[in-house]
Design a protein around this motif. Structure first.
Motif, mmCIF file in Angstrom:
data_model
loop_
_atom_site.group_PDB
_atom_site.id
_atom_site.type_symbol
_atom_site.label_atom_id
_atom_site.label_comp_id
_atom_site.label_asym_id
_atom_site.label_seq_id
_atom_site.Cartn_x
_atom_site.Cartn_y
_atom_site.Cartn_z
ATOM 1 N N ALA A 42 -63.295 -40.807 17.114
ATOM 2 C CA ALA A 42 -62.955 -41.273 18.584
ATOM 3 C C ALA A 42 -64.083 -41.940 19.304
ATOM 4 N N ARG A 43 -65.410 -41.474 19.010
ATOM 5 C CA ARG A 43 -66.777 -42.077 19.578
ATOM 6 C C ARG A 43 -67.103 -43.376 19.069
ATOM 7 N N ILE A 44 -67.096 -43.406 17.553
ATOM 8 C CA ILE A 44 -67.726 -44.467 17.045
ATOM 9 C C ILE A 44 -66.347 -45.631 16.718
ATOM 10 N N GLY A 45 -65.396 -45.168 16.385
ATOM 11 C CA GLY A 45 -64.055 -46.179 16.009
ATOM 12 C C GLY A 45 -63.215 -46.426 17.065
ATOM 13 N N ASP A 46 -63.236 -45.730 18.261
ATOM 14 C CA ASP A 46 -62.321 -45.683 19.221
ATOM 15 C C ASP A 46 -60.781 -45.382 18.803
ATOM 16 N N LEU A 47 -60.607 -44.322 17.863
ATOM 17 C CA LEU A 47 -59.582 -44.259 17.039
ATOM 18 C C LEU A 47 -59.044 -42.663 17.347
ATOM 19 N N THR A 48 -57.870 -42.551 17.435
ATOM 20 C CA THR A 48 -57.292 -41.122 17.358
ATOM 21 C C THR A 48 -56.761 -40.772 16.166
ATOM 22 N N LEU A 49 -56.639 -39.583 15.847
ATOM 23 C CA LEU A 49 -56.074 -39.315 14.516
ATOM 24 C C LEU A 49 -54.567 -38.605 14.885
ATOM 25 N N ASP A 50 -53.811 -39.673 14.572
ATOM 26 C CA ASP A 50 -52.477 -39.565 14.828
ATOM 27 C C ASP A 50 -51.581 -40.080 13.303
ATOM 28 N N ARG A 51 -50.221 -39.958 13.619
ATOM 29 C CA ARG A 51 -49.404 -40.268 12.467
ATOM 30 C C ARG A 51 -49.802 -41.931 12.150
ATOM 31 N N THR A 52 -49.858 -42.574 12.987
ATOM 32 C CA THR A 52 -50.409 -44.099 12.742
ATOM 33 C C THR A 52 -51.447 -44.188 11.866
ATOM 34 N N LEU A 53 -52.383 -43.633 12.302
ATOM 35 C CA LEU A 53 -53.961 -43.639 11.500
ATOM 36 C C LEU A 53 -53.710 -42.979 10.273
ATOM 37 N N LEU A 54 -53.049 -41.984 10.308
ATOM 38 C CA LEU A 54 -52.872 -41.086 8.940
ATOM 39 C C LEU A 54 -52.178 -42.042 7.710
ATOM 40 N N GLY A 55 -51.348 -43.261 8.419
ATOM 41 C CA GLY A 55 -50.572 -43.887 7.468
ATOM 42 C C GLY A 55 -49.163 -43.219 6.944
ATOM 43 N N GLY A 56 -48.747 -42.629 8.153
ATOM 44 C CA GLY A 56 -47.474 -41.628 7.548
ATOM 45 C C GLY A 56 -47.661 -40.492 6.852
ATOM 46 N N PHE A 57 -49.054 -40.132 6.627
ATOM 47 C CA PHE A 57 -49.039 -38.790 6.005
ATOM 48 C C PHE A 57 -48.243 -37.765 6.669
ATOM 49 N N ASP A 58 -47.810 -36.865 5.841
ATOM 50 C CA ASP A 58 -47.149 -35.716 6.469
ATOM 51 C C ASP A 58 -47.909 -34.781 7.117
ATOM 52 N N ARG A 59 -47.452 -33.818 7.766
ATOM 53 C CA ARG A 59 -47.996 -32.877 8.715
ATOM 54 C C ARG A 59 -48.922 -32.010 8.128
ATOM 55 N N ASP A 60 -48.744 -31.728 6.551
ATOM 56 C CA ASP A 60 -49.511 -30.776 5.672
ATOM 57 C C ASP A 60 -51.094 -31.149 5.734
ATOM 58 N N HIS A 61 -51.392 -32.536 6.249
ATOM 59 C CA HIS A 61 -52.668 -32.967 5.999
ATOM 60 C C HIS A 61 -53.431 -32.522 7.712
ATOM 61 N N LEU A 62 -52.703 -32.011 8.445
ATOM 62 C CA LEU A 62 -53.166 -31.569 9.815
ATOM 63 C C LEU A 62 -52.942 -30.190 10.056
ATOM 64 N N THR A 63 -53.972 -29.402 10.774
ATOM 65 C CA THR A 63 -53.839 -27.916 10.925
ATOM 66 C C THR A 63 -52.933 -27.957 11.810
ATOM 67 N N ALA A 64 -52.183 -26.682 12.428
ATOM 68 C CA ALA A 64 -51.820 -26.492 13.551
ATOM 69 C C ALA A 64 -52.102 -27.084 14.822
ATOM 70 N N GLU A 65 -53.557 -27.234 14.873
ATOM 71 C CA GLU A 65 -54.223 -27.500 16.247
ATOM 72 C C GLU A 65 -54.494 -29.012 16.085
ATOM 73 N N GLY A 66 -53.866 -29.831 15.110
ATOM 74 C CA GLY A 66 -53.867 -31.008 14.776
ATOM 75 C C GLY A 66 -54.971 -31.771 14.403
ATOM 76 N N GLU A 67 -56.090 -30.766 13.843
ATOM 77 C CA GLU A 67 -57.413 -31.176 13.210
ATOM 78 C C GLU A 67 -56.802 -31.775 11.671
ATOM 79 N N PRO A 68 -57.767 -32.566 10.927
ATOM 80 C CA PRO A 68 -57.585 -33.097 9.659
ATOM 81 C C PRO A 68 -57.666 -31.580 8.657
ATOM 82 N N ARG A 69 -57.095 -31.444 7.774
ATOM 83 C CA ARG A 69 -56.934 -30.212 6.861
ATOM 84 C C ARG A 69 -58.110 -30.450 5.989
#
Length: 158
Positions: A55-82
């Motif tokens: 967010a600070r350096i790349g001005d990016l948010t971690l969402d399904r677009t940035l993850l390239g369609g990764f399934d939810r298994d790569h994120l915790t319930a809080e939406g953090e990267p696993r």
């Protein structure tokens, strides 16, 4: 009243344990500053830092677009990267295939305390893969060198 965190654990590397080092009038070696925190909580903290850096350096948010369609298994319930363990490192040790050491004036491998210039001699590096920790380099004389970089094969063979 100050209370012990539920995430605190005994540091697995005594040379890097700040509490033990300071009690004996020494500084802990750097490189394992989070060792006193439970592994699960370390991973949560590291995931938070990763998201913050995006967010600070790349001005990016971690969402399904940035993850390239990764399934939810790569994120915790809080939406953090696993953050998951590498093979053979379920305890958070023996995962580093590269280690950079300073050299003491006597030629021993050593490490700097966090944000310090002093060099503390060491005889092991429990964060390194066993190919490094079981090698004889901790007993070699590196007189004349300023630093030593050790690189081991990956965990899946040479």
């Amino acid at each position: 009243m100050i209370e012990r965190s539920e995430h605190r654990r005994t540091h697995p590397w005594p040379a890097a344990d700040a509490h033990t080092a300071h009690a004996s009038g020494a500084l802990p070696v750097g490189g394992a500053e989070l060792g006193h925190i439970s592994l699960a909580h370390q991973r949560r903290l590291k995931a938070h830092v990763f998201r913050d850096q995006l967010a600070r350096i790349g001005d990016l948010t971690l969402d399904r677009t940035l993850l390239g369609g990764f399934d939810r298994d790569h994120l915790t319930a809080e939406g953090e990267p696993r953050v998951t363990a590498l093979d053979g490192s379920s305890d958070g040790l023996h995962w580093r295939t590269r280690a950079d050491f300073a050299v003491t004036p006597e030629g021993q491998l050593g490490m700097h305390p966090h944000r310090e210039h002093e060099v503390i001699p060491i005889s092991d590096m429990p964060l390194a893969v066993e190919a490094l920790t079981e090698s004889p380099v901790f007993g070699w004389d590196f007189s004349g060198a300023e630093h030593v970089d050790l690189i081991a094969p990956g965990a899946r063979g040479p």
